[in-house]
Design a protein around this motif. Sequence first.
Motif, mmCIF file in Angstrom:
data_model
loop_
_atom_site.group_PDB
_atom_site.id
_atom_site.type_symbol
_atom_site.label_atom_id
_atom_site.label_comp_id
_atom_site.label_asym_id
_atom_site.label_seq_id
_atom_site.Cartn_x
_atom_site.Cartn_y
_atom_site.Cartn_z
ATOM 1 N N PRO A 163 0.837 -1.146 -0.064
ATOM 2 C CA PRO A 163 -0.063 -0.133 0.023
ATOM 3 C C PRO A 163 0.799 1.370 -0.061
ATOM 4 O O PRO A 163 1.916 1.246 0.698
ATOM 5 C CB PRO A 163 -0.882 -0.067 1.308
ATOM 6 N N GLY A 164 0.454 2.295 -0.680
ATOM 7 C CA GLY A 164 1.244 3.436 -0.768
ATOM 8 C C GLY A 164 1.461 4.105 0.543
ATOM 9 O O GLY A 164 2.680 4.774 0.766
ATOM 10 N N THR A 165 0.621 4.149 1.345
ATOM 11 C CA THR A 165 0.785 4.617 2.911
ATOM 12 C C THR A 165 2.129 3.742 3.428
ATOM 13 O O THR A 165 2.979 4.551 4.119
ATOM 14 C CB THR A 165 -0.295 4.177 3.688
ATOM 15 N N VAL A 166 2.123 2.463 3.195
ATOM 16 C CA VAL A 166 3.163 1.775 3.858
ATOM 17 C C VAL A 166 4.561 2.350 3.107
ATOM 18 O O VAL A 166 5.579 2.553 3.921
ATOM 19 C CB VAL A 166 2.797 0.361 3.754
ATOM 20 N N MET A 167 4.574 2.442 1.837
ATOM 21 C CA MET A 167 5.970 2.829 1.296
ATOM 22 C C MET A 167 6.367 4.113 1.660
ATOM 23 O O MET A 167 7.233 4.304 1.799
ATOM 24 C CB MET A 167 5.601 2.720 -0.364
ATOM 25 N N ALA A 168 5.222 5.006 1.793
ATOM 26 C CA ALA A 168 5.574 6.314 2.394
ATOM 27 C C ALA A 168 6.189 6.235 3.911
ATOM 28 O O ALA A 168 7.300 6.950 4.159
ATOM 29 C CB ALA A 168 4.423 7.184 2.254
ATOM 30 N N ILE A 169 5.754 5.493 4.650
ATOM 31 C CA ILE A 169 6.226 5.432 6.146
ATOM 32 C C ILE A 169 7.679 4.972 6.186
ATOM 33 O O ILE A 169 8.524 5.269 6.589
ATOM 34 C CB ILE A 169 5.466 4.358 7.127
ATOM 35 N N GLY A 170 7.987 3.677 5.119
ATOM 36 C CA GLY A 170 9.143 3.384 4.880
ATOM 37 C C GLY A 170 10.251 4.398 4.493
ATOM 38 O O GLY A 170 11.170 4.413 4.936
ATOM 39 N N CYS A 171 9.610 5.307 3.312
ATOM 40 C CA CYS A 171 10.465 6.288 2.998
ATOM 41 C C CYS A 171 10.976 7.406 4.091
ATOM 42 O O CYS A 171 12.069 7.708 4.212
ATOM 43 C CB CYS A 171 9.776 7.073 2.028
ATOM 44 N N ILE A 172 9.973 7.827 4.752
ATOM 45 C CA ILE A 172 10.442 8.551 5.996
ATOM 46 C C ILE A 172 11.447 7.861 6.811
ATOM 47 O O ILE A 172 12.326 8.650 7.243
ATOM 48 C CB ILE A 172 9.203 8.917 6.788
ATOM 49 N N LEU A 173 11.266 6.654 7.173
ATOM 50 C CA LEU A 173 12.166 6.149 8.143
ATOM 51 C C LEU A 173 13.464 6.021 7.811
ATOM 52 O O LEU A 173 14.580 5.864 8.317
ATOM 53 C CB LEU A 173 11.411 4.687 8.628
ATOM 54 N N THR B 78 0.822 8.803 -0.992
ATOM 55 C CA THR B 78 2.259 8.852 -0.323
ATOM 56 C C THR B 78 2.549 10.711 -0.266
ATOM 57 O O THR B 78 3.064 10.680 0.789
ATOM 58 C CB THR B 78 3.211 8.086 -1.203
ATOM 59 N N SER B 79 2.028 11.353 -0.909
ATOM 60 C CA SER B 79 2.423 12.810 -0.765
ATOM 61 C C SER B 79 1.763 13.179 0.322
ATOM 62 O O SER B 79 2.625 14.211 0.888
ATOM 63 C CB SER B 79 2.202 13.476 -2.099
ATOM 64 N N ILE B 80 0.769 12.733 0.856
ATOM 65 C CA ILE B 80 0.092 13.337 1.858
ATOM 66 C C ILE B 80 0.951 13.256 2.928
ATOM 67 O O ILE B 80 0.807 13.938 4.264
ATOM 68 C CB ILE B 80 -1.449 12.896 2.228
ATOM 69 N N LEU B 81 1.741 11.883 3.095
ATOM 70 C CA LEU B 81 2.536 11.788 4.321
ATOM 71 C C LEU B 81 4.078 12.421 4.014
ATOM 72 O O LEU B 81 4.687 12.718 5.185
ATOM 73 C CB LEU B 81 2.751 10.281 4.341
ATOM 74 N N LEU B 82 4.383 12.696 2.973
ATOM 75 C CA LEU B 82 5.771 12.974 2.820
ATOM 76 C C LEU B 82 5.958 14.503 2.354
ATOM 77 O O LEU B 82 6.951 14.995 2.317
ATOM 78 C CB LEU B 82 6.272 12.178 1.570
ATOM 79 N N TYR B 83 4.837 15.249 2.130
ATOM 80 C CA TYR B 83 4.989 16.690 1.710
ATOM 81 C C TYR B 83 5.675 17.497 2.821
ATOM 82 O O TYR B 83 5.348 17.258 3.924
ATOM 83 C CB TYR B 83 3.661 17.256 1.231
ATOM 84 N N GLY B 84 6.613 18.550 2.328
ATOM 85 C CA GLY B 84 6.957 19.384 3.518
ATOM 86 C C GLY B 84 6.398 20.911 3.029
ATOM 87 O O GLY B 84 5.558 21.120 2.177
ATOM 88 N N PRO B 85 6.717 22.016 3.640
ATOM 89 C CA PRO B 85 6.104 23.143 3.614
ATOM 90 C C PRO B 85 6.356 23.880 1.961
ATOM 91 O O PRO B 85 5.581 24.404 1.520
ATOM 92 C CB PRO B 85 7.032 24.215 4.295
ATOM 93 N N LYS B 86 7.362 23.050 1.489
ATOM 94 C CA LYS B 86 7.682 23.993 -0.096
ATOM 95 C C LYS B 86 7.229 22.778 -0.972
ATOM 96 O O LYS B 86 7.632 22.680 -1.967
ATOM 97 C CB LYS B 86 8.934 24.278 -0.036
ATOM 98 N N SER B 87 6.852 21.333 -0.325
ATOM 99 C CA SER B 87 6.679 20.375 -1.572
ATOM 100 C C SER B 87 5.279 19.639 -1.514
ATOM 101 O O SER B 87 5.263 18.664 -1.554
ATOM 102 C CB SER B 87 7.705 19.092 -1.194
ATOM 103 N N ARG B 88 4.473 20.549 -1.625
ATOM 104 C CA ARG B 88 3.073 20.278 -1.851
ATOM 105 C C ARG B 88 2.774 19.794 -3.295
ATOM 106 O O ARG B 88 3.325 20.438 -4.159
ATOM 107 C CB ARG B 88 1.796 21.111 -1.371
ATOM 108 N N THR B 89 1.932 18.585 -3.466
ATOM 109 C CA THR B 89 1.672 18.246 -4.745
ATOM 110 C C THR B 89 0.311 18.544 -5.024
ATOM 111 O O THR B 89 -0.570 19.143 -4.026
ATOM 112 C CB THR B 89 1.665 16.836 -4.818
ATOM 113 N N LEU B 90 -0.175 18.596 -6.229
ATOM 114 C CA LEU B 90 -1.675 18.860 -6.408
ATOM 115 C C LEU B 90 -2.637 18.317 -5.550
ATOM 116 O O LEU B 90 -3.509 18.949 -4.925
ATOM 117 C CB LEU B 90 -1.991 18.512 -7.933
#
Lengths: 356, 574
Positions: free
Chosen positions: B419-429, B518-530
């Motif tokens: 699941p994309g959510t899981v992949m995103a958590i992995g990337c953060i870690l 994934t972007s909802i977990l990974l975005y930062g102040p300057k890296s919002r996606t559509l």
Amino acid sequence: MEKVELEGICVSYGEHMVLRDLSLKIEPGQIIGIVGPSGCGKTTIARAICGFIKPQQGTIKIDGKTMFSHKDRVDIPPEQRHIGVVFQDYAIWPHLSVYDNIAYPLKKRGLPKEEISPRVHYALEQVNMVAYEKYMPSQLSGGQQQRVAIARALTSSSDFLIMDEPITNLDAKLREQMLVEIRILQQRLGTTIIYITHDQEAAMQLCDKIVILAPDGSIAQIGSDEEIIRNPANRFVFQFIGVSNFIPVVIDDGKAFFDLEKKIPYKSHIPGKMTGTKAMLGIRPMDIVFDEDSPVRATVAQAIFLGNMYNYFVRLPGMEIRVQQIAISENAKSYSEGQEVGLAFLEERYFEREDA
Amino acid sequence: MFSRAINRDLAHLEGKGGFSLDRLMIILCYVALITVVILPVFMILYYAFWDGTKIDIAMFKQVIFQKSNIRSMWNTLVIGVFSTALATAVGVFFAWLLGRSDIPMKGLMKFLFSIPFMIPPFLAAMSWDMMFSGRGGYVNKALMSLFNLTKAPFNINSVAGIIVIEVVYYFPFVYMQVVSALERMDPTLEESARIAGASQLYVIRRITLPLTIPAISSGMLLVLITSLSNYGIPAMLGYSQSIFTLPTMIVELMNRAGGSFEGIRQSAALSIVLVFIVSIALLVQRRLLTHGRYDIIKGKSMRPMLIKLRGAKYPLLAFSLLFLSLIVVAPIVMIILVSFVKAYGLPFLAKNLTLANFRRIFVGNIMVRDSVKNSLFLAFSAASFCLLLGTMLAYVIYKVKPKGGTALEMMAVLPYSLPGTVMAIGCILAWSGAFFGITLYNTIWIILVAYIARYLSYVLKSSSAALQQVHGSLEEAARSCGASHMQTLKDVTLPLIKPAMISGFFLVFLPCMRELTTSILLYGPKSRTLGVAIYQLRINGQIAPAAALSVVTITLIIICNNIVKAITRDKKRG
Ligand SMILES: Nc1ncnc2c1ncn2[C@@H]1O[C@H](COP(=O)(O)OP(=O)(O)OP(=O)(O)O)[C@@H](O)[C@H]1O
Ligand SMILES: [Mg+2]
């Protein structure tokens, strides 16, 4: 100096050993036929010479220079071996025009533009395809694609070509014509050609020398067409180069017998060419004649008229053999099915018998 | 004619195999895959079971048995099972109607089926929410005033609401699988039963249905897997009522943690639960795909016998068209309407319409402008990277065939089933300084890495299909014509697979443009996606501007989609 020299080549695909300890020398300026049944390793030999596969053992030299050596850890990449190759499946690049296909090797060797064009046209002339230079491969027939493949191989190297079944997909008439054209081309350019085929007749027609491979990938015989026809080295070669009959024979009391359901005497002396007491007699259908005085009696099981000859299947006790007779000779006589005949055996050969 | 010059050094090098292009590519593939795929996956396991000094199962147990988490697991399963069952029923019905009956206007209906795929699920959910939200959905309000109701008749912000929207969105998966099986089925089987005197219903029940079971079940599992790991729909519809599923719960835990070690470990543990559930479904799917082949389904296409609907024809047609236009057209119309309204909730009257929303998002809002730029940049870079890496992988796996080829392939397709959510958590870690002190968190690069991991297998699939068509002798021919390995790739291999590479590029580009999970977990102040920008506008109550940005997004997607179509059509003709 030999054009190509293979020494102790071993190739296996995983567990399956295709070539074991193969050695072969090829003289320059000749057409060498490599013939053998399907799957015996002909393409594998070609791929090893070209450098597409790496043998597990052995040495490959071209013009005396080492191209591959397992011992010395030499493996010249294919692009530096300068061999023109005609692939079994043409391998014409579908995204390039006929002209670009043929010009490709010249471009890669860095020839200036103004030299490329005349050479491409020369190659196209050699294969009678001048009118097609702007065509895309998908617009060509199978035979035309094969010609393009030959032209490309020629521009790639005019002194050494490997052709893997280059004319198998053509119709009989075109095949004949291409064989003649390849021969003419070779004589004009002095090219050394390795011609790979499973069609022994084409090989005999075209090649100066023929290498016959056994199904296990070993060399069964090397020689000119005449040598091979006159003196087949073993039963496999005899069987491979033409239609043949095999009859087990046995010597008993100074006489030769067919060793069938019952023993049939066919010679009152021991044949000179035979050694030992048991053997396999091999004979071509053309070398068996009908002879009313012969002690060997048989029944005609089937008679087929082939236009210029008769093809008979004749039954001996426990075996059927094939007999062919020219139909237009003056003493030709036709036999009908069920008729009893006598058979005489000319030009027979003796091979080892497995149960001997 | 040409001199046979031999560079002995080169020869030795090649013979030893110390350095060759093939070897270099194999190494690159391993390095890339370990970096983008293995590290994140490893980090999830690491955090879930390692408390910093020792293996720790206690925390994992505690997370699993926590009441709110059990609730979200339950919701995930209920939504998964019900939406799968209903989507299957609807999908099979339409597949049969279009594949086997003589209903008219099939072309129009087939076109309508393709539309849901163009709209990202979270946008569709947002639009449904605008119509049926319990608090002020437009349709709800209209019905209330029409029938003088005191309570909204529908409440989409519920488990049932989520199920309905998932069904609407996912039934085309089943439809596509089944209709293609029906088209390939040997019609003589049905005809002979009819000739033997069987009734129409009997033929459908005893012959047609059993033969399409493999297609139905594979479509069904596709829906189940997608539903289990979907984030967008439950987030849009459930969040306001605190209805969580596993993916939304993971995001919620992550947000609540605010970077604390314990919080991150909890979401990692929950991710493992989600992966576990999805893997069961995947395993079942794999078994079905390999064992469920029936050979009455033939490769060539045949003209099947069409069943005459007779009297039922026009009522069925009316029903189908109404249903399809409701589920396909209504959400689009709704979003467009809302994007022009002065404030969400106002009736659609001429005096309430305005272009201000569009002006507001583009002129006044730096966040929105950034998000368009970011999404374009991310989609383009991710697609380019995936194209490079995916094609190289395909080449290594199918042409070089190294010993570890299967391992490479498994690594590359692994994120596809995560699941994309899981992949995103992995990337953060993995990319918050865990390795070599590299910190990508809060930058656009971490999103890029996640996109590449998620969509790599798309290019791998399209490129390897094309590569397998390129016969080895075409490359060998170039080699013996004097081309080096590199030149052969450039002159022969790449031109031959170019069409597949172009479509592979867009296969990545399009989903990246509309990505939210994934972007909802990974975005930062300057890296919002559509996706993130739309989501945040809506959460902040700026619903009309959110709709305007959605319209822009959908337009971009449709334009890109048409470019792909034009390119692939050209290839077929040329
Ligand atoms: N890439 C490969 N992997 C495994 N086995 C192979 C491979 N290529 C060839 N072989 C095996 O090696 C043997 C020899 O193959 P080869 O292609 O050399 O035969 P051939 O004599 O050219 O046959 P044909 O006349 O049919 O072209 C065959 O048994 C084949 O199955
Ligand atoms: Mg071959």
